[in-house]
Write a protein that holds these residues in place. Structure first.
Motif, PDB file in Angstrom:
ATOM      1  N   ALA A   4       0.834  -1.200   0.000  1.00  0.00           N
ATOM      2  CA  ALA A   4       0.000   0.000   0.000  1.00  0.00           C
ATOM      3  C   ALA A   4       0.871   1.254   0.000  1.00  0.00           C
ATOM      4  CB  ALA A   4      -0.927  -0.015   1.209  1.00  0.00           C
ATOM      5  N   ASP A   5       1.911   1.217   0.801  1.00  0.00           N
ATOM      6  CA  ASP A   5       2.867   2.319   0.873  1.00  0.00           C
ATOM      7  C   ASP A   5       3.501   2.614  -0.478  1.00  0.00           C
ATOM      8  OD1 ASP A   5       2.943   3.209   3.420  1.00  0.00           O
ATOM      9  OD2 ASP A   5       5.121   2.780   3.673  1.00  0.00           O
ATOM     10  N   PHE A   6       3.966   1.540  -1.082  1.00  0.00           N
ATOM     11  CA  PHE A   6       4.643   1.651  -2.375  1.00  0.00           C
ATOM     12  C   PHE A   6       3.674   2.185  -3.429  1.00  0.00           C
ATOM     13  CE2 PHE A   6       6.036  -0.320  -6.443  1.00  0.00           C
ATOM     14  CZ  PHE A   6       7.315   0.244  -6.524  1.00  0.00           C
ATOM     15  N   ALA A   7       2.450   1.653  -3.405  1.00  0.00           N
ATOM     16  CA  ALA A   7       1.435   2.071  -4.380  1.00  0.00           C
ATOM     17  C   ALA A   7       1.159   3.567  -4.250  1.00  0.00           C
ATOM     18  CB  ALA A   7       0.153   1.269  -4.176  1.00  0.00           C
ATOM     19  N   ASN A   8       1.162   4.066  -3.017  1.00  0.00           N
ATOM     20  CA  ASN A   8       0.917   5.484  -2.771  1.00  0.00           C
ATOM     21  C   ASN A   8       1.992   6.388  -3.346  1.00  0.00           C
ATOM     22  OD1 ASN A   8      -1.539   5.761  -1.537  1.00  0.00           O
ATOM     23  ND2 ASN A   8      -0.733   5.134   0.476  1.00  0.00           N
ATOM     24  N   LYS A   9       3.190   5.847  -3.420  1.00  0.00           N
ATOM     25  CA  LYS A   9       4.326   6.685  -3.821  1.00  0.00           C
ATOM     26  C   LYS A   9       4.526   6.764  -5.330  1.00  0.00           C
ATOM     27  CE  LYS A   9       7.038   5.993   0.362  1.00  0.00           C
ATOM     28  NZ  LYS A   9       7.842   4.908   0.929  1.00  0.00           N
ATOM     29  N   VAL A  10       3.859   5.876  -6.077  1.00  0.00           N
ATOM     30  CA  VAL A  10       4.104   5.878  -7.527  1.00  0.00           C
ATOM     31  C   VAL A  10       2.853   6.316  -8.291  1.00  0.00           C
ATOM     32  CG1 VAL A  10       5.898   4.109  -7.389  1.00  0.00           C
ATOM     33  CG2 VAL A  10       3.524   3.412  -7.757  1.00  0.00           C
ATOM     34  N   ASP A  11       3.076   6.891  -9.475  1.00  0.00           N
ATOM     35  CA  ASP A  11       1.942   7.385 -10.262  1.00  0.00           C
ATOM     36  C   ASP A  11       1.139   6.227 -10.842  1.00  0.00           C
ATOM     37  OD1 ASP A  11       3.039   9.759  -9.650  1.00  0.00           O
ATOM     38  OD2 ASP A  11       3.906  10.161 -11.639  1.00  0.00           O
ATOM     39  N   LYS A  12       1.869   5.272 -11.401  1.00  0.00           N
ATOM     40  CA  LYS A  12       1.187   4.170 -12.051  1.00  0.00           C
ATOM     41  C   LYS A  12       1.813   2.862 -11.581  1.00  0.00           C
ATOM     42  CE  LYS A  12      -1.057   3.783 -16.495  1.00  0.00           C
ATOM     43  NZ  LYS A  12      -1.058   4.227 -17.892  1.00  0.00           N
ATOM     44  N   LEU A  13       0.965   1.930 -11.156  1.00  0.00           N
ATOM     45  CA  LEU A  13       1.488   0.684 -10.575  1.00  0.00           C
ATOM     46  C   LEU A  13       1.232  -0.500 -11.503  1.00  0.00           C
ATOM     47  CD1 LEU A  13       2.748  -0.732  -8.056  1.00  0.00           C
ATOM     48  CD2 LEU A  13       0.411  -1.033  -7.199  1.00  0.00           C
ATOM     49  N   TYR A  14       2.306  -1.229 -11.790  1.00  0.00           N
ATOM     50  CA  TYR A  14       2.198  -2.439 -12.615  1.00  0.00           C
ATOM     51  C   TYR A  14       2.608  -3.662 -11.798  1.00  0.00           C
ATOM     52  CZ  TYR A  14       2.138   0.760 -16.616  1.00  0.00           C
ATOM     53  OH  TYR A  14       1.828   1.753 -17.502  1.00  0.00           O
ATOM     54  N   ILE A  15       1.952  -4.775 -12.078  1.00  0.00           N
ATOM     55  CA  ILE A  15       2.369  -6.046 -11.483  1.00  0.00           C
ATOM     56  C   ILE A  15       2.954  -6.889 -12.610  1.00  0.00           C
ATOM     57  CG2 ILE A  15       1.693  -8.013 -10.054  1.00  0.00           C
ATOM     58  CD1 ILE A  15       0.873  -5.401  -8.744  1.00  0.00           C
ATOM     59  N   VAL A  16       4.207  -7.266 -12.448  1.00  0.00           N
ATOM     60  CA  VAL A  16       4.857  -8.064 -13.494  1.00  0.00           C
ATOM     61  C   VAL A  16       5.147  -9.460 -12.939  1.00  0.00           C
ATOM     62  CG1 VAL A  16       6.830  -8.241 -15.050  1.00  0.00           C
ATOM     63  CG2 VAL A  16       5.868  -5.989 -14.519  1.00  0.00           C
ATOM     64  N   LYS A  42      -5.303  -6.117  -6.085  1.00  0.00           N
ATOM     65  CA  LYS A  42      -6.589  -5.524  -6.483  1.00  0.00           C
ATOM     66  C   LYS A  42      -7.637  -5.712  -5.386  1.00  0.00           C
ATOM     67  CE  LYS A  42      -6.152  -5.121 -11.428  1.00  0.00           C
ATOM     68  NZ  LYS A  42      -6.061  -5.807 -12.716  1.00  0.00           N
ATOM     69  N   ALA A  43      -7.583  -6.874  -4.719  1.00  0.00           N
ATOM     70  CA  ALA A  43      -8.539  -7.132  -3.637  1.00  0.00           C
ATOM     71  C   ALA A  43      -8.315  -6.174  -2.463  1.00  0.00           C
ATOM     72  CB  ALA A  43      -8.417  -8.580  -3.166  1.00  0.00           C
ATOM     73  N   MET A  44      -7.114  -5.607  -2.388  1.00  0.00           N
ATOM     74  CA  MET A  44      -6.841  -4.603  -1.349  1.00  0.00           C
ATOM     75  C   MET A  44      -7.416  -3.238  -1.740  1.00  0.00           C
ATOM     76  SD  MET A  44      -2.817  -5.599  -0.690  1.00  0.00           S
ATOM     77  CE  MET A  44      -2.418  -4.071   0.182  1.00  0.00           C
ATOM     78  N   GLY A  45      -7.992  -3.170  -2.931  1.00  0.00           N
ATOM     79  CA  GLY A  45      -8.565  -1.906  -3.396  1.00  0.00           C
ATOM     80  C   GLY A  45      -7.533  -0.990  -4.033  1.00  0.00           C
ATOM     81  N   ILE A  46      -6.404  -1.567  -4.407  1.00  0.00           N
ATOM     82  CA  ILE A  46      -5.333  -0.758  -5.015  1.00  0.00           C
ATOM     83  C   ILE A  46      -5.407  -0.873  -6.536  1.00  0.00           C
ATOM     84  CG2 ILE A  46      -2.827  -0.577  -5.299  1.00  0.00           C
ATOM     85  CD1 ILE A  46      -2.592  -1.500  -2.364  1.00  0.00           C
ATOM     86  N   ASP A  47      -5.336   0.283  -7.159  1.00  0.00           N
ATOM     87  CA  ASP A  47      -5.403   0.339  -8.608  1.00  0.00           C
ATOM     88  C   ASP A  47      -4.067  -0.133  -9.203  1.00  0.00           C
ATOM     89  OD1 ASP A  47      -6.925   0.875 -10.765  1.00  0.00           O
ATOM     90  OD2 ASP A  47      -6.291   2.966 -10.949  1.00  0.00           O
ATOM     91  N   CYS A  48      -4.105  -1.139 -10.049  1.00  0.00           N
ATOM     92  CA  CYS A  48      -2.859  -1.567 -10.684  1.00  0.00           C
ATOM     93  C   CYS A  48      -3.154  -2.236 -12.015  1.00  0.00           C
ATOM     94  CB  CYS A  48      -2.090  -2.522  -9.768  1.00  0.00           C
ATOM     95  SG  CYS A  48      -2.962  -4.051  -9.413  1.00  0.00           S
ATOM     96  N   ILE A  49      -2.118  -2.371 -12.830  1.00  0.00           N
ATOM     97  CA  ILE A  49      -2.272  -2.988 -14.149  1.00  0.00           C
ATOM     98  C   ILE A  49      -1.411  -4.239 -14.199  1.00  0.00           C
ATOM     99  CG2 ILE A  49      -1.966  -2.646 -16.641  1.00  0.00           C
ATOM    100  CD1 ILE A  49      -2.091   0.407 -15.995  1.00  0.00           C
ATOM    101  N   GLY A  50      -1.972  -5.314 -14.661  1.00  0.00           N
ATOM    102  CA  GLY A  50      -1.214  -6.564 -14.740  1.00  0.00           C
ATOM    103  C   GLY A  50      -1.597  -7.331 -15.985  1.00  0.00           C
TER     104      GLY A  50
END
Lengths: 580, 191
Positions: free
Chosen positions: A267-279, A291-299
Motif C-alpha cells: 500500500a505504501d509503495f502504491a501510494n508513492k508511484v503514479d502508475k502501478l504495474y504487477i509483473v 486488487k482485492a486490497m482496493g489498489i489500482d494496478c495494471i497486470g
C-alpha cells in the motif's frame, strides 16, 4: 569467501547444505532434477535419495522434520499435485526441525504437460512461498525460509522456474551452519491430524499466517528500490531481472516472499508511484490480491497468463516500444524426437505395423505421439496410461480395447503406474500394459530408480524385479521381450492383446544414452538399395533420404541398434563394427 | 563494459553445453559478471536448443532478447536461420556447416530450406566452417565445437592466452591437447 558460477538448482542444493539440512527426498522432474543431483556432493552432511514418487518424498521429509532435523523434498510443479495430500495436512502440523518443499514451475512448457502455477497451490495449502530471482538468492532464500518457517511454525515452499533453475550466475559461498536437532516430544495435538486436533491446528495456523503477513512488511527480502516514481513495479523471481533490464529507472517493490503478501508495504509503495504495474509470469497471483486490497494496478490486462516474460515483452507492454524484428517464418519446426538407437522406437514401430494404439504416459516415450510413429493417442500424467486404458474398456467393452495397449516407462510404472495395474487386476480388466523398461529415468537425464539396482549415489541398492512385482499384484500373464527383437515383439503384442485377461509385456533394452563412447554403426549401400523406404518408416534421425531416394546413414549419429538393418530386405545396409 | 550477448544454437545432443561452459569460465576469468541460461529436459532429445551467455559489468536477465545478440554461434544451418532475428545490427554469425533434417523434413511434411548460407551471407557478417570435417582431420569429430569456438574468439575481445587457459581448465584432462589444437584450427580460419 568463494564466489563461483552456479546453476540455480545447484545453488539451492548449496543453500540446503549451508542451512544445515540433513535429509532430502525427491522424485526427478525437469526443471527440478539437478537440485538432488547436486545434493549428492554433500553426502557427508546431507542424506538424499530418489523416492518412487513425490508423495513418498514429501512424507519422508515430513518424518525427518518431525524427528527434529531440517529436511526437504524436491519436485516439479506437477509432482506437487502428487504430493498434495501430505502437503495440505503437514501445513496444519507445522514444523519441528524445519521443512522445505522445493517446487519448480515450467512457464513456457519446456518439458511439461501443463503450465500450472505453484503459488496458487501453496496459497491453497496456506504455505509461505519464497521466490528467488537468481542463483545467489536461490541459495540464500533456503536459509531464510527455514528461519522464517521455524519462527512461524510453517513448512515453506521454495518456488523456482525453469529459467531460474537452469540459469547460472555467481554465488558467494559461506560455511555450513550446524543446526542443532530439535528434541522430539510427543505432541498429539500437533502431530496426529484427526478431526479434533486438526480443527484446533487450523485455527492456530490461520493466526500464524496472519502474524507472518504482518512480519512480511519488515522482511528484508521484500525490498523497495525507489527511483523514478512515474512507474512503479511489483514483481518477484526471474521477472525481476527482466524488469531491471527493461525499466532500469522505474521504482520496484521486489517480493522475495510472494505469500503471504506484505500488505502495508504494498500500500505504501502504491501510494508513492503514479502508475502501478504487477509483473509476474503465469497467473495473476500477486495482482488479484493487490486488487482485492482496493489498489489500482495494471497486470494481466497487458501481460499474458501464458509462457515466460522477457525484457522486450515488458518494454512493449508498458512503454509501447515495438522494435522491428523480422524473423524467418514458415521454417520447418524441430520438435524433440526419440534419439537414434532408442529402444522405444522399435517397440513403437511394431505397434504401428500392427495398428495398435497406445494410451501414453510421461517420459521420452510420449514422443511416440508424433509422426511417423504416431502410436500414442493420450498423455495425461504419471501412471494415467494404465488407468485410462482401464476406463476405456469399462466404457466400451473388451472388444473396444483389442487394438489398444497402455505404454509406460519403468520409472513411471513404479511412480504411480503400479497402483493402476492393481486396479486393472482387481476390477478384471482385459487390457495389455507394455512397460518400456529402459533401465533408467530417461527424460530427466538418467536418474536411478528402484528398478535399476543403484541408489542416488550410484551405490548398489536392492533391485525390484518387475516380473515378480506384476505377478505379485495378480497379473497372470507377464512376458519379457527384447525391444529390438521384432518378431518376438510382434508375437507378444498379438497374443496379449487378443487375451481376455490383464497382461503385461516388458519391452526391455537399456536407454542408448546410458553407454558412452564410440559405437558400431551401419552404412547404407546405395548400389543395392531398391528405394523402398522401409528403413525410413521408424523415423530414425540418423537416416536421410537422398535426392535419388537412396539413403545415407550419419555415422556420427548412428548407434548400431540395427533396426533399419532388420527392416531392409535387400541387404542394402551393412554393419560396421568398432575398430579395435 | 556494455553487456555482450552470445547465443549458441543447435540441435539437442550436439554438445552445446560444453561451449557455454567455456564461455562462462572465460567471462569469470576476465572478471566480468556473467549469466548463462540453458535448455534441459525434453528439448535436448533432438529438438531445437538455445543457450544464452551474457557478460559485462552487471548482468540482470539471463536471456538474450530478440535483436540483441552480438554473436550467434550456430551448430546447424536451419537453426542459424531460426534464430537469425536475435542478432543485433552489425552482429556476426559463426556457422558450423552441418545439416540435420528435423522430423517434419524426414517424413516429407516440410522441406529443408535451400540456400541458407547465401541468404545469411547477403545480410550479415557470416563465417562458415565444416567443423565436423576439420575435427575428423584432427582425429576426433567430437572436438568440432572447439573449432567453432576458435572462430568465435575473434568476436569476444579476450586475449587468446586467456582462451587457452580456460579451455585447459574446462575440458577433460586427457583431451586438453586435442581441444587446444582444435581451437587453433578454428582461430586460424577467420582472417
Amino acid at each position: 569467501m568463494d564466489k563461483i558460477l552456479m546453476m540455480g538448482n545447484a545453488a539451492i542444493a548449496r543453500g540446503a547444505y549451508e542451512a544445515g539440512v540433513k535429509v532430502s527426498s525427491a522424485y526427478p522432474g525437469t526443471p527440478s532434477t539437478e537440485v538432488s543431483e547436486n545434493l549428492v556432493k554433500y553426502k557427508d552432511d546431507i542424506y538424499c535419495e530418489w523416492a518412487p514418487n513425490e508423495k513418498v518424498a514429501t512424507e519422508v521429509a515430513i518424518g525427518a522434520n518431525v524427528a527434529g532435523v531440517r529436511s526437504m523434498a524436491v519436485m516439479k510443479h506437477v509432482g506437487f499435485n502428487v504430493a498434495a495430500d501430505p502437503t495440505y495436512t503437514v501445513s496444519y502440523m507445522g514444523v519441528n526441525g524445519g521443512l522445505m518443499i522445493v517446487v519448480a514451475d515450467d512457464p513456457g512448457l519446456y518439458s511439461s504437460q501443463n503450465e500450472q502455477d505453484t503459488r496458487m497451490v501453496s496459497r491453497a495449502a496456506k504455505l509461505p512461498v519464497f521466490e528467488p530471482s537468481d542463483s545467489q538468492e536461490a541459495k540464500d532464500f533456503v536459509k531464510i525460509g527455514y528461519e522464517v518457517g521455524q519462527k512461524f511454525d510453517r513448512p515453506f515452499v521454495l518456488r523456482t522456474t525453469t529459467r531460474l533453475g537452469h540459469s547460472q550466475g555467481f554465488v558467494t559461498l559461506v560455511d555450513r551452519e550446524e543446526v542443532e536437532d530439535k528434541a522430539y516430544t510427543r505432541e498429539v495435538v500437533k502431530n496426529v491430524m484427526m478431526p479434533g486436533n486438526a480443527k484446533a491446528r487450523h485455527t492456530i495456523i490461520e493466526e500464524k499466517m496472519r502474524e507472518l503477513a504482518e512480519a512480511a512488511n519488515a522482511l528484508s527480502i521484500n525490498k523497495v528500490e525507489m527511483k523514478d516514481t512515474k512507474i512503479g513495479i511489483i514483481t518477484s523471481g526471474i521477472p525481476y531481472t527482466y524488469v531491471k533490464e527493461a525499466l532500469p529507472e522505474a521504482s520496484v517493490l521486489k517480493l522475495g516472499m510472494v505469500y503471504p503478501l506484505p500488505k502495508k508495504k504494498i500500500a505504501d509503495f502504491a501510494n508513492k508511484v503514479d502508475k502501478l504495474y504487477i509483473v509476474e509470469e503465469l497467473n495473476p497471483f500477486i495482482e488479484e490480491q493487490v486488487k482485492a486490497m482496493g489498489i489500482d494496478c495494471i497486470g494481466k490486462e497487458i501481460f499474458s497468463n501464458e509462457g515466460e516474460l522477457s525484457s522486450n515483452i515488458i518494454k512493449k507492454a508498458i512503454l509501447g516500444e515495438n522494435p522491428e524484428i523480422v524473423a524467418y517464418d514458415k521454417l520447418p519446426g524441430r520438435p524433440p524426437i526419440l534419439c537414434p538407437g532408442c529402444p522405444h522406437r522399435s517397440t513403437y514401430y511394431v505397434m504401428k505395423k500392427l495398428g495398435i494404439k497406445a494410451a501414453g504416459d510421461i517420459g521420452c516415450y510420449t514422443l511416440g505421439a508424433v509422426a511417423p510413429l504416431s502410436v500414442v493417442d493420450t498423455t495425461i500424467c504419471m501412471g494415467a496410461s494404465i488407468s485410462s486404458l482401464h476406463g476405456m474398456e469399462k466404457a466400451k467393452g473388451k472388444d473396444y480395447i483389442k487394438d489398444w495397449v497402455a505404454v509406460i516407462g519403468d520409472s513411471t510404472f513404479l511412480h504411480t503406474g503400479m497402483n493402476s495395474l492393481l486396479n486393472m487386476v482387481y476390477n478384471q480388466s482385459s487390457g495389455t500394459v507394455v512397460i518400456l523398461d529402459n533401465s533408467t529415468t530417461g527424460m530427466t537425464g538418467h536418474q536411478d530408480n528402484p528398478a535399476t539396482g543403484k541408489n542416488i549415489y550410484g551405490d548398489p541398492a536392492p533391485q525390484v524385479d518387475l516380473v515378480t512385482l506384476c505377478k505379485g499384484i495378480g497379473v497372470k500373464n507377464v512376458r519379457v521381450v527384447n525391444s529390438f527383437d521384432l518378431p518376438e515383439l510382434e508375437k507378444a503384442l498379438k497374443e496379449e492383446t487378443a487375451r481376455e485377461e490383464v497382461s503385461v509385456i516388458i519391452s526391455q533394452s537399456p536407454c542408448v544414452l546410458l553407454t558412452k563412447g564410440k559405437k558400431p554403426y551401419y552404412k547404407a549401400l546405395s548400389d543395392k538399395c531398391k528405394k523402398c523406404g522401409m528403413c525410413l518408416k521408424p523415423g530414425c534421425p540418423a537416416l536421410t533420404k537422398n535426392e535419388d531416394n537412396t539413403i545415407t546413414i550419419d555415422d556420427t549419429m548412428c548407434t548400431g541398434c540395427g533396426l533399419c538393418f532388420d527392416l531392409c530386405k535387400f541387404n542394402a545396409i551393412e554393419y560396421v563394427p568398432l575398430e579395435k | 563494459m556494455e553487456t555482450k550477448n552470445i547465443m549458441i544454437v543447435g540441435v539437442g545432443g550436439q554438445g552445446t553445453l560444453l561451449t557455454s561452459r567455456v564461455l562462462g569460465n572465460l567471462a569469470e576469468e576476465a572478471g566480468y559478471d556473467v549469466k548463462i541460461s540453458e535448455v534441459h529436459g525434453m528439448a535436448q532429445r533432438g529438438g531445437s536448443v538455445v543457450t544464452y551467455v551474457r557478460f559485462g559489468d552487471k548482468v540482470e536477465e539471463p536471456i538474450v532478447e530478440e535483436g540483441m545478440a552480438d554473436v550467434i554461434i550456430a551448430f546447424e544451418r536451419l537453426e542459424a536461420l531460426r534464430y537469425f532475428h536475435y542478432l543485433k545490427k552489425g552482429g556476426s554469425i559463426i556457422l558450423n556447416d552441418q545439416r540435420i533434417d528435423p522430423m517434419p523434413v524426414v517424413i516429407g511434411a516440410a522441406k529443408y530450406p535451400e540456400g541458407i548460407i547465401e541468404e545469411l551471407k547477403s545480410k550479415v557478417d557470416l563465417h562458415v566452417v565444416d567443423a565436423m570435417s576439420e575435427a575428423k582431420k584432427l582425429g576426433n569429430s567430437r572436438v568440432f565445437n572447439m573449432i567453432v569456438l576458435g572462430m568465435a574468439a575473434h568476436y569476444m575481445s579476450f586475449p587468446t592466452e586467456m582462451w587457452k587457459k580456460v579451455i585447459q581448465k574446462t575440458v577433460p584432462h586427457k583431451t586438453i591437447d586435442l581441444n587446444l589444437k582444435a581451437f587453433d584450427v578454428g582461430y586460424s580460419l577467420v582472417k
